[in-house]
Design an enzyme around this catalytic site. Structure first.
Site, PDB file in Angstrom:
ATOM      1  CB  CYS A   2      -5.686  -0.962  -2.432  1.00 59.55           C
ATOM      2  SG  CYS A   2      -5.337  -0.335  -0.777  1.00 59.55           S
ATOM      3  NE  ARG A  68      -6.598   0.217   4.558  1.00 66.01           N
ATOM      4  CZ  ARG A  68      -6.277   0.372   5.838  1.00 66.01           C
ATOM      5  NH1 ARG A  68      -6.721  -0.487   6.739  1.00 66.01           N
ATOM      6  NH2 ARG A  68      -5.528   1.386   6.228  1.00 66.01           N
ATOM      7  N   GLY A  93      -3.610   3.628  -3.638  1.00 70.08           N
ATOM      8  CA  GLY A  93      -2.515   4.583  -3.662  1.00 70.08           C
ATOM      9  C   GLY A  93      -2.204   5.180  -2.312  1.00 70.08           C
ATOM     10  CD  GLU A  94       0.156   4.591   0.896  1.00 71.17           C
ATOM     11  OE1 GLU A  94      -0.029   5.494   1.748  1.00 71.17           O
ATOM     12  OE2 GLU A  94      -0.180   3.408   1.067  1.00 71.17           O
ATOM     13  CG  ASP A 116      -3.198   7.442   2.708  1.00 76.86           C
ATOM     14  OD1 ASP A 116      -3.687   6.388   3.138  1.00 76.86           O
ATOM     15  OD2 ASP A 116      -2.603   7.506   1.624  1.00 76.86           O
ATOM     16  CB  VAL A 289      17.085 -10.388  -8.167  1.00 76.75           C
ATOM     17  CG1 VAL A 289      16.713 -11.686  -8.885  1.00 76.75           C
ATOM     18  CG2 VAL A 289      16.259 -10.214  -6.901  1.00 76.75           C
ATOM     19  CB  SER A 363      12.412   0.950  -7.756  1.00 79.75           C
ATOM     20  OG  SER A 363      11.635   1.768  -8.614  1.00 79.75           O
TER      21      SER A 363
END
Length: 541
Positions: A2, A68, A93-94, A116, A289, A363
């Site tokens: 977001c 969002r 965020g999460e 959440d 990549v 990652s």
């Protein structure tokens, strides 16, 4: 995930246009829906055309805004209020432990959404924000206390910037939104360095409390504490087991509820281990990549084949590289040769993930800082000893936000894709930083290592599983314990592949100099090319 932004006007009221302009600038971070709180009025909308008539009509002293990208919950439009609408939240965020927190909080609180993020409001009311486990940057407006509180997660995975000017205080997920205010309210010149010099970063694990009554703020640092004696007196095998379990838990938290996730994969041990662990819980697509014949592509392709994982790769031509140099510089809001070189593979990988309809990629960011993956770490260990290396690793972890994380976030979110970094889970970090240095840096002999000039046509090498790669023996290894954990899941040619910086492994470093040369700048004049980039970014803003 977001974008968040907000303005506090210190004297006169301000039109909603400035807040909406900031939201438009940050729209790439969240295209599903938007919301704006201006004083006591709240509007939610899906298209900026819906609010064109309100831009000048709405005025106020304080705004909170949100764009969002919907990942968790169907009804998570923000700003979100508490039950009596005295507290409002916008969050980027999460929250990974939101299910457990929601179960606990619903005894005393009523939830309006299935997002959440809503647990943050009620934890704030309970004065228990330290119980959050997640990657976040948020702003809370508490009407009863007449304060605005900004906060950022432990390691700065999610960005948050702010400016404090004579007429206003403002914050945003990216600096470019604040440039707009500096140029249009303060009359600042369109000079990248000057604009960025006026903008501050809220440090990780910090809260900024703005007192609206007298227009002042204070910053509280270190509101959560790490336990760094976690692995004291543990054996090597015990430490491996703890680390293995923590990494699996971290990955599981970050893919919970997802059917499919992307992995930004260089074919190195860090991203490859995350890919394998994620594949235990959901479908995985590797994104690799590089330029023609770059090592990262060759390793990633072989890994995907040996582990039976789906791979999408992109070979970037010289013409495309020129385009991506400008795109990445624009995305990260700064011009830094190394950041652009590292950022291009991340940008392109997330671009491919977006094309595939994915909203989340993982990652291996953070592993080198936690386990001593850089050559300078080994040098410090050899020359200055264990205690000095401990200090260096801790410093590196706490500096990740400005060295790597903000760049990575901006590159992925430019394509509407959220980046999650399992190595920066709090439990993983606590274990990693408390593991004895000798478990990370050790003298070894006859340990297989993949050479840089690999030949996929060579005959299989005895002692290496699932590979035809040439090997050589080395006397020392960095990230030993992580590599040994990885070897339980990965071929040795990946688990013990030597470290190679992203801008070199992808072939990008040489390509940037070629782009500069095309514009008439030799390698010695690279700074002049970078200055040209700076002018181009702000001129197009």
């Amino acid at each position: 995930m977001c974008s968040i932004s907000g303005i506090i006007v210190k004297d006169n009221q301000i039109s909603a246009k400035y807040s909406i302009d900031m939201m438009k600038i940050l729209k790439h971070r969240g295209r599903d829906n938007s919301g704006l709180l201006l004083d006591d009025e709240v509007i939610y909308f899906n298209d900026f055309e819906d609010v064109e008539d309100l831009e000048e009509e709405m005025i106020g002293n304080l705004s909170l805004a949100h764009n969002r990208l919907a990942i968790v919950g169907r009804y998570g439009v923000q700003p979100i209020p508490n039950e009596d609408e005295t507290i409002w939240l916008v969050c980027n965020g999460e929250i990974y432990n939101y299910i457990e927190l929601r179960e606990y909080l619903k005894q005393n609180h009523e939830f309006r959404t299935d997002s959440d993020n809503e647990v943050i409001i009620h934890l704030y009311e309970e004065e228990k924000l330290e119980e959050l486990d997640g990657d976040y940057a948020f702003a809370i407006y508490d009407k009863s206390k007449n304060v605005v509180r900004l906060a950022r997660d432990m390691f700065g995975v999610k960005p948050l910037f702010y400016v404090d000017r004579d007429k206003y205080f403002a914050f945003a997920s990216e600096r470019k939104a604040l440039w707009h205010l500096l140029i249009n309210i303060d009359g600042c010149e369109r000079d990248l360095d000057e604009l960025n010099s006026k903008i501050k970063t809220l440090k990780p694990n910090s809260q900024l409390i703005y007192y609206l009554d007298d227009n002042r703020f204070e910053i509280i640092e270190g509101f959560k504490k790490l336990e760094l004696n976690y692995m004291k007196e543990r054996s090597y095998e015990e430490a491996k087991e703890y680390l293995d379990r923590a990494l699996k838990n971290s990955v599981l938290k970050r893919v919970r509820g997802l059917d499919k996730v992307g992995i930004i994969c260089s074919g190195g041990v860090d991203s490859s281990l995350i890919a394998k662990l994620a594949s235990l819980y959901c479908e995985v697509i590797l994104y690799a990549v590089g330029t023609e014949n770059s090592e990262d592509l060759i390793y990633a392709e072989r890994l995907a084949k040996d582990l039976n994982l789906k791979l999408r790769k992109k070979i970037i031509s010289e013409e495309e590289y020129e385009e991506y140099v400008f795109k990445v510089a624009k995305a990260i809001d700064e011009v830094d040769l190394m950041k652009i070189g590292v950022g291009i593979p991340i940008y392109v990988a997330s671009e491919m993930a977006n094309e595939d309809g994915l909203k989340v990629v993982l990652s291996g960011q953070g592993a080198d800082e936690l386990f001593g993956g850089y050559a300078r770490h080994e040098r410090i260990y050899r020359e200055r000893g264990e205690e000095e290396l401990k200090k260096e690793l801790l410093k590196d972890v706490y500096n990740l936000y400005k060295v790597n994380l903000e760049r990575d976030d901006h590159c992925t979110m430019a394509n509407g894709v959220e980046l999650r970094v399992p190595f920066l889970d709090e439990e993983v970090v606590e274990i990693a930083l408390s593991i004895p240095i000798e478990y990370k840096m050790s003298e070894l002999s006859n340990r297989p290592y993949a050479e840089s000039n690999i030949s996929l046509k060579s005959e299989p090498i005895n002692g290496l599983k699932n590979t035809n790669l040439n090997i050589k023996c080395v006397r020392s290894v960095r990230k030993k314990i992580l590599r040994d954990v990885a070897s339980q899941y990965l071929p040795d040619y990946i688990a013990y592949r030597p470290k190679k910086a992203a801008q070199y492994g992808s072939g990008g470093e040489k390509m940037i100099y070629k782009v500069a040369k095309k514009y008439g700048f030799s390698k010695k004049r690279i700074n002049e090319f970078l200055d040209m980039l700076k002018r181009k970014i702000v001129s197009e803003f």
